[in-house]
Design a protein around this motif. Structure first.
Motif, PDB file in Angstrom:
ATOM      1  N   GLU A 195      33.088  29.724  34.191  1.00 38.66           N
ATOM      2  CA  GLU A 195      33.312  31.030  33.566  1.00 38.66           C
ATOM      3  C   GLU A 195      33.851  32.039  34.574  1.00 38.66           C
ATOM      4  O   GLU A 195      34.656  32.906  34.229  1.00 38.66           O
ATOM      5  CB  GLU A 195      32.021  31.567  32.934  1.00 38.66           C
ATOM      6  CG  GLU A 195      31.509  30.728  31.782  1.00 38.66           C
ATOM      7  CD  GLU A 195      30.564  29.609  32.238  1.00 38.66           C
ATOM      8  OE1 GLU A 195      30.364  29.426  33.463  1.00 38.66           O
ATOM      9  OE2 GLU A 195      30.037  28.913  31.369  1.00 38.66           O
ATOM     10  N   LEU A 196      33.403  31.936  35.826  1.00 34.58           N
ATOM     11  CA  LEU A 196      33.881  32.855  36.861  1.00 34.58           C
ATOM     12  C   LEU A 196      35.383  32.682  37.062  1.00 34.58           C
ATOM     13  O   LEU A 196      36.131  33.659  37.102  1.00 34.58           O
ATOM     14  CB  LEU A 196      33.140  32.638  38.186  1.00 34.58           C
ATOM     15  CG  LEU A 196      33.602  33.537  39.340  1.00 34.58           C
ATOM     16  CD1 LEU A 196      33.356  34.999  39.017  1.00 34.58           C
ATOM     17  CD2 LEU A 196      32.892  33.140  40.620  1.00 34.58           C
ATOM     18  N   TYR A 197      35.830  31.445  37.174  1.00 33.10           N
ATOM     19  CA  TYR A 197      37.259  31.170  37.335  1.00 33.10           C
ATOM     20  C   TYR A 197      38.058  31.778  36.179  1.00 33.10           C
ATOM     21  O   TYR A 197      39.090  32.422  36.384  1.00 33.10           O
ATOM     22  CB  TYR A 197      37.500  29.660  37.421  1.00 33.10           C
ATOM     23  CG  TYR A 197      38.954  29.298  37.431  1.00 33.10           C
ATOM     24  CD1 TYR A 197      39.702  29.407  38.605  1.00 33.10           C
ATOM     25  CD2 TYR A 197      39.597  28.857  36.280  1.00 33.10           C
ATOM     26  CE1 TYR A 197      41.058  29.084  38.624  1.00 33.10           C
ATOM     27  CE2 TYR A 197      40.940  28.537  36.288  1.00 33.10           C
ATOM     28  CZ  TYR A 197      41.660  28.654  37.459  1.00 33.10           C
ATOM     29  OH  TYR A 197      42.997  28.344  37.466  1.00 33.10           O
ATOM     30  N   LYS A 198      37.568  31.604  34.963  1.00 29.24           N
ATOM     31  CA  LYS A 198      38.269  32.115  33.779  1.00 29.24           C
ATOM     32  C   LYS A 198      38.380  33.644  33.821  1.00 29.24           C
ATOM     33  O   LYS A 198      39.436  34.199  33.534  1.00 29.24           O
ATOM     34  CB  LYS A 198      37.566  31.665  32.506  1.00 29.24           C
ATOM     35  CG  LYS A 198      37.700  30.183  32.244  1.00 29.24           C
ATOM     36  CD  LYS A 198      36.873  29.760  31.058  1.00 29.24           C
ATOM     37  CE  LYS A 198      36.871  28.249  30.911  1.00 29.24           C
ATOM     38  NZ  LYS A 198      35.880  27.804  29.921  1.00 29.24           N
ATOM     39  N   GLU A 199      37.286  34.329  34.184  1.00 34.45           N
ATOM     40  CA  GLU A 199      37.341  35.789  34.235  1.00 34.45           C
ATOM     41  C   GLU A 199      38.261  36.278  35.351  1.00 34.45           C
ATOM     42  O   GLU A 199      38.966  37.268  35.198  1.00 34.45           O
ATOM     43  CB  GLU A 199      35.939  36.383  34.429  1.00 34.45           C
ATOM     44  CG  GLU A 199      35.967  37.895  34.378  1.00 34.45           C
ATOM     45  CD  GLU A 199      34.618  38.563  34.513  1.00 34.45           C
ATOM     46  OE1 GLU A 199      34.591  39.804  34.572  1.00 34.45           O
ATOM     47  OE2 GLU A 199      33.588  37.859  34.579  1.00 34.45           O
ATOM     48  N   CYS A 200      38.278  35.578  36.464  1.00 34.79           N
ATOM     49  CA  CYS A 200      39.098  35.984  37.609  1.00 34.79           C
ATOM     50  C   CYS A 200      40.593  35.976  37.311  1.00 34.79           C
ATOM     51  O   CYS A 200      41.340  36.767  37.886  1.00 34.79           O
ATOM     52  CB  CYS A 200      38.830  35.060  38.808  1.00 34.79           C
ATOM     53  SG  CYS A 200      37.295  35.401  39.672  1.00 34.79           S
ATOM     54  N   GLN A 201      41.031  35.106  36.417  1.00 30.25           N
ATOM     55  CA  GLN A 201      42.460  34.945  36.177  1.00 30.25           C
ATOM     56  C   GLN A 201      43.134  36.224  35.700  1.00 30.25           C
ATOM     57  O   GLN A 201      44.301  36.454  35.982  1.00 30.25           O
ATOM     58  CB  GLN A 201      42.710  33.794  35.210  1.00 30.25           C
ATOM     59  CG  GLN A 201      42.342  32.434  35.799  1.00 30.25           C
ATOM     60  CD  GLN A 201      42.802  32.274  37.233  1.00 30.25           C
ATOM     61  OE1 GLN A 201      43.988  32.136  37.504  1.00 30.25           O
ATOM     62  NE2 GLN A 201      41.878  32.306  38.181  1.00 30.25           N
ATOM     63  N   GLN A 202      42.409  37.094  35.013  1.00 29.93           N
ATOM     64  CA  GLN A 202      43.014  38.339  34.532  1.00 29.93           C
ATOM     65  C   GLN A 202      43.319  39.313  35.667  1.00 29.93           C
ATOM     66  O   GLN A 202      44.121  40.225  35.506  1.00 29.93           O
ATOM     67  CB  GLN A 202      42.100  39.011  33.507  1.00 29.93           C
ATOM     68  CG  GLN A 202      40.793  39.503  34.095  1.00 29.93           C
ATOM     69  CD  GLN A 202      39.860  40.067  33.061  1.00 29.93           C
ATOM     70  OE1 GLN A 202      40.267  40.938  32.299  1.00 29.93           O
ATOM     71  NE2 GLN A 202      38.635  39.564  33.028  1.00 29.93           N
ATOM     72  N   PHE A 203      42.696  39.125  36.823  1.00 37.81           N
ATOM     73  CA  PHE A 203      42.877  40.042  37.950  1.00 37.81           C
ATOM     74  C   PHE A 203      43.851  39.527  39.008  1.00 37.81           C
ATOM     75  O   PHE A 203      44.322  40.297  39.833  1.00 37.81           O
ATOM     76  CB  PHE A 203      41.533  40.319  38.630  1.00 37.81           C
ATOM     77  CG  PHE A 203      40.505  40.912  37.729  1.00 37.81           C
ATOM     78  CD1 PHE A 203      40.680  42.191  37.200  1.00 37.81           C
ATOM     79  CD2 PHE A 203      39.370  40.200  37.393  1.00 37.81           C
ATOM     80  CE1 PHE A 203      39.721  42.749  36.364  1.00 37.81           C
ATOM     81  CE2 PHE A 203      38.408  40.751  36.560  1.00 37.81           C
ATOM     82  CZ  PHE A 203      38.581  42.019  36.044  1.00 37.81           C
ATOM     83  N   ALA A 204      44.118  38.227  39.002  1.00 35.63           N
ATOM     84  CA  ALA A 204      44.938  37.615  40.050  1.00 35.63           C
ATOM     85  C   ALA A 204      46.423  37.846  39.787  1.00 35.63           C
ATOM     86  O   ALA A 204      46.837  37.941  38.631  1.00 35.63           O
ATOM     87  CB  ALA A 204      44.646  36.127  40.127  1.00 35.63           C
ATOM     88  N   PRO A 205      47.197  37.946  40.843  1.00 38.99           N
ATOM     89  CA  PRO A 205      46.798  37.925  42.255  1.00 38.99           C
ATOM     90  C   PRO A 205      46.374  39.319  42.735  1.00 38.99           C
ATOM     91  O   PRO A 205      46.775  40.330  42.153  1.00 38.99           O
ATOM     92  CB  PRO A 205      48.065  37.471  42.968  1.00 38.99           C
ATOM     93  CG  PRO A 205      49.179  38.029  42.132  1.00 38.99           C
ATOM     94  CD  PRO A 205      48.663  37.982  40.704  1.00 38.99           C
ATOM     95  N   ILE A 206      45.561  39.335  43.798  1.00 39.16           N
ATOM     96  CA  ILE A 206      45.222  40.594  44.450  1.00 39.16           C
ATOM     97  C   ILE A 206      45.845  40.594  45.838  1.00 39.16           C
ATOM     98  O   ILE A 206      46.213  39.547  46.363  1.00 39.16           O
ATOM     99  CB  ILE A 206      43.700  40.860  44.507  1.00 39.16           C
ATOM    100  CG1 ILE A 206      42.970  39.795  45.336  1.00 39.16           C
ATOM    101  CG2 ILE A 206      43.130  40.964  43.097  1.00 39.16           C
ATOM    102  CD1 ILE A 206      41.493  40.106  45.584  1.00 39.16           C
TER     103      ILE A 206
END
Length: 176
Positions: free
Chosen positions: A51-62
């Motif tokens: 779930e963490l990976y899935k949520e992170c995708q909306q913010f990448a790349p930083i």
């Protein structure tokens, strides 16, 4: 080792960042794509679940110095704050970018009313930042930010080895 400037408790401990159940948020020494990697990022993603990976995708790349916040999922922490530290000496402003990681992480913690946060030694792994120099930037930056903190009451540096812990303890003693 513990210090308490301006009612904010600061400590340095030896351990793994994913085992810090006594803090509301942990900081991930992330990669630009916010994906599983080696070191801290790999450990956090593994412990938190997919779930963490899935949520992170909306913010990448930083970009270096930036920070974003997600839920902690299967971690014992409510939040994960992901910071992309600089690769040591790749850019001329690597010290400033490392400072921004700590500033931006604390700003996100304040916005979410987080009372306790744990930091790893950002950029010291594969990004090559020397531990002594990274510790100095981390401690100086945290101490400089304390007067602006309204919610954060506890800041923890979590170091993987005894030698790294001693470096942070010495910096806390020296700079407080």
């Amino acid at each position: 080792m513990q210090v308490t400037p301006s009612n904010v408790h600061i400590e340095a401990v030896k351990g793994g960042i994913t085992q810090q159940a006594d803090v509301q948020a942990i900081v991930n020494a992330a990669n630009a794509e916010l994906t599983t990697g080696g070191g801290v990022a790999g450990a956090i993603h593994h412990a938190a679940g997919t779930e963490l990976y899935k949520e992170c995708q909306q913010f990448a790349p930083i970009r270096p110095g930036e920070a974003v916040i997600t839920s902690g999922y299967k971690l014992p922490n409510e939040y994960v704050i992901h910071c992309l530290g600089p690769v040591y000496e790749r850019r001329k402003n690597y010290e400033e970018l490392l400072e921004k990681c700590y500033i931006n992480a604390l700003q996100l913690a304040e916005e979410k009313n987080i009372k306790s946060i744990a930091f790893p030694a950002i950029s010291t792994g594969v990004f090559g930042y020397p531990m002594e120099a990274a510790a100095e930037v981390a401690v100086k930056t945290i101490l400089k930010q304390i007067p602006q903190l309204k919610h954060v009451e506890k800041i923890k540096f979590v170091l993987f080895t005894q030698a790294d812990l001693e470096i942070y303890q010495n910096k806390l003693e020296e700079l407080q």
